[in-house]
Design a protein around this motif. Structure first.
Motif, short mmCIF file in Angstrom:
data_model
loop_
_atom_site.label_atom_id
_atom_site.label_comp_id
_atom_site.label_asym_id
_atom_site.label_seq_id
_atom_site.Cartn_x
_atom_site.Cartn_y
_atom_site.Cartn_z
N PHE A 52 0.26 9.05 -8.03
CA PHE A 52 0.65 10.54 -7.72
C PHE A 52 -0.13 11.17 -6.49
CE2 PHE A 52 -3.39 9.64 -10.35
CZ PHE A 52 -4.30 10.51 -9.58
N PRO A 53 0.47 11.88 -5.92
CA PRO A 53 0.10 12.48 -4.52
C PRO A 53 -1.56 13.32 -4.78
CG PRO A 53 1.54 13.91 -5.15
CD PRO A 53 1.57 12.85 -6.47
N GLU A 54 -2.31 13.06 -3.58
CA GLU A 54 -3.64 13.79 -3.91
C GLU A 54 -3.44 15.40 -4.13
OE1 GLU A 54 -5.70 12.87 -0.36
OE2 GLU A 54 -4.39 13.56 1.07
N LYS A 55 -2.16 15.94 -3.43
CA LYS A 55 -2.13 17.30 -3.52
C LYS A 55 -2.08 18.04 -4.91
CE LYS A 55 2.97 17.33 -2.69
NZ LYS A 55 3.95 17.24 -1.59
N THR A 88 -10.74 11.20 -1.01
CA THR A 88 -9.41 10.46 -0.69
C THR A 88 -9.76 10.04 1.02
OG1 THR A 88 -8.21 12.49 -0.38
CG2 THR A 88 -8.28 11.51 -2.50
N ASN A 89 -10.39 10.77 1.51
CA ASN A 89 -10.60 10.43 2.87
C ASN A 89 -11.90 9.63 3.33
OD1 ASN A 89 -8.34 11.79 3.68
ND2 ASN A 89 -9.16 13.39 4.18
N TRP A 111 0.83 -1.04 -0.07
CA TRP A 111 -0.02 -0.11 -0.06
C TRP A 111 1.05 1.34 -0.01
CZ3 TRP A 111 0.11 3.43 4.27
CH2 TRP A 111 0.71 2.95 5.43
N HIS A 112 0.44 2.17 -0.38
CA HIS A 112 1.08 3.66 -0.21
C HIS A 112 0.16 4.67 -0.24
CE1 HIS A 112 -0.10 3.15 -4.60
NE2 HIS A 112 0.59 2.20 -4.68
N GLU A 113 0.84 5.96 -0.04
CA GLU A 113 0.14 7.09 0.35
C GLU A 113 -0.19 7.86 -0.89
OE1 GLU A 113 -0.57 8.38 3.26
OE2 GLU A 113 0.60 7.39 4.50
N GLU A 114 -0.01 7.38 -2.28
CA GLU A 114 -0.37 7.99 -3.11
C GLU A 114 -1.55 7.42 -3.89
OE1 GLU A 114 3.65 9.05 -2.55
OE2 GLU A 114 2.57 7.01 -2.73
N LEU A 115 -2.30 8.02 -4.39
CA LEU A 115 -3.48 7.43 -5.38
C LEU A 115 -2.90 6.72 -6.71
CD1 LEU A 115 -5.51 10.92 -5.72
CD2 LEU A 115 -5.90 8.92 -3.77
N GLN A 116 -3.51 5.60 -6.96
CA GLN A 116 -3.06 4.90 -8.21
C GLN A 116 -4.19 4.84 -9.05
OE1 GLN A 116 -0.64 1.48 -7.04
NE2 GLN A 116 -1.33 0.30 -9.04
N THR A 153 -4.53 14.59 -15.77
CA THR A 153 -4.91 13.88 -14.56
C THR A 153 -6.05 14.55 -13.78
OG1 THR A 153 -2.44 13.16 -14.18
CG2 THR A 153 -3.90 13.07 -12.29
N VAL A 154 -6.08 15.85 -13.71
CA VAL A 154 -6.85 16.68 -13.03
C VAL A 154 -8.51 16.45 -13.74
CG1 VAL A 154 -7.87 18.99 -12.52
CG2 VAL A 154 -5.39 18.34 -12.04
N GLN A 155 -8.14 16.56 -15.14
CA GLN A 155 -9.37 16.10 -15.90
C GLN A 155 -10.14 15.06 -15.76
OE1 GLN A 155 -8.32 16.37 -20.15
NE2 GLN A 155 -10.52 16.67 -20.94
#
Length: 294
Positions: free
Chosen positions: A95-98, A117-118, A40-45, A163-165
């Motif tokens: 990529f990170p959620e930020k 994400t939360n 698992w990791h902190e980033e979104l995938q 990614t944002v799109q």
């Protein structure tokens, strides 16, 4: 959380924490947590099946992706690709959620990032059955191309915009799961992570079922149930499998004797090790080592 399960992703460029892995049965480019490796990791995938079919297990549930289908995996969620066709290949964008928030405490972060994400949304399949899913898959293929060509001026913007799109299309079309059922899922997942991490840190010593259960403050029967529903094996079979995986690494990369390896990975008797190894992999440790060096 246990260090072995947790993956701290090494980004090629720390100023742009975005990575695309290309995985086959044999390897990952760049090096990373690949096929058949629970983590698992902190980033979104977002994972896209680019050739063949794959099965990915997320919090104990199997999802099957055919070529051209994808799946979104939320941050901190346990996942493992358990099956991939022989010539198969998949790519994972991490990529990170930020990145989606533009800057911290933004309206975007507050309204469109953190609520998702939360939340208890663990994953979402993008199969291409609807117009909006087709759009997302189209963006993923173009991002893959973008990563593969020589990175031109402004490519970080290209990837970020896409990614944002993609994110906006995704969140406009999905609904969040209800608190109750999902709170339970998240808790189950956290307990399992604690127990797996305990095994990963202590596999070289004798471990009892009670110690595994204690790591997550649950009863022995709850511990066994949790393993069976989430990873479809008993805690003991998982422990043995993990020890055998570790022994394969030692057989490949060291000159230790079979007896030394057996005791380093937590088997008290070399015979027990050889039997378990053969049962799992169909050949003896000696044959395995010989195959690797030929």
């Amino acid at each position: 959380m246990g260090k072995q399960l947790y993956e701290a992703i090494q980004f090629p460029d720390e100023t742009f924490p975005y990575i695309m892995y290309t995985h086959t049965i044999h390897r990952s480019i760049p090096e990373g947590r690949g096929f058949n490796d629970l983590h698992w990791h902190e980033e979104l995938q977002i994972t896209l099946a680019t050739k063949g079919n794959l099965t990915i297990q997320i919090n104990g549930i199997d999802y099957h992706l055919h070529t051209g289908q994808a799946i979104f995996i939320n941050k901190s969620v346990l996942h493992i690709v358990t099956h991939l066709t022989a010539e198969g290949e998949y790519v994972s964008f991490n990529f990170p959620e930020k990145l989606l928030a533009f800057y911290s405490d933004s309206a975007m972060e507050k309204n469109y990032v953190l609520p998702f994400t939360n939340s208890y949304l663990l994953s979402f399949e993008i199969k291409g059955d609807t117009e909006w899913q087709k759009q997302i898959l189209h963006i993923l293929w173009s991002m893959k191309k973008e990563f593969e060509i020589k990175q031109s001026w402004g490519w970080q913007y290209e990837i970020s915009i896409k990614t944002v799109q993609l994110w906006l299309i995704l969140i406009s079309n999905i609904s969040l799961p209800s608190e109750e059922s999902s709170k339970h899922n998240r808790l189950k997942q956290e307990r399992l992570q604690l127990m797996l991490s305990f095994i990963h840190q202590n596999y070289s010593n004798p471990i009892t079922l009670k110690e595994i259960a204690d790591a997550a403050h649950v009863s022995v029967s709850e511990c066994t149930r949790s393993f069976k529903t989430s990873i479809h094996m008993t805690p003991y079979s998982y422990l043995v499998k993990y020890r055998i995986n570790k022994s394969c690494q030692l057989l490949q990369s060291t000159e230790y004797t079979i007896t030394e390896i057996a005791s380093r990975v937590g088997f008290n008797h070399v015979n027990h090790f050889i039997q378990a190894f053969k049962k799992d992999l169909g050949l003896t440790p000696k044959e395995f080592r010989k195959n690797r060096t030929e």
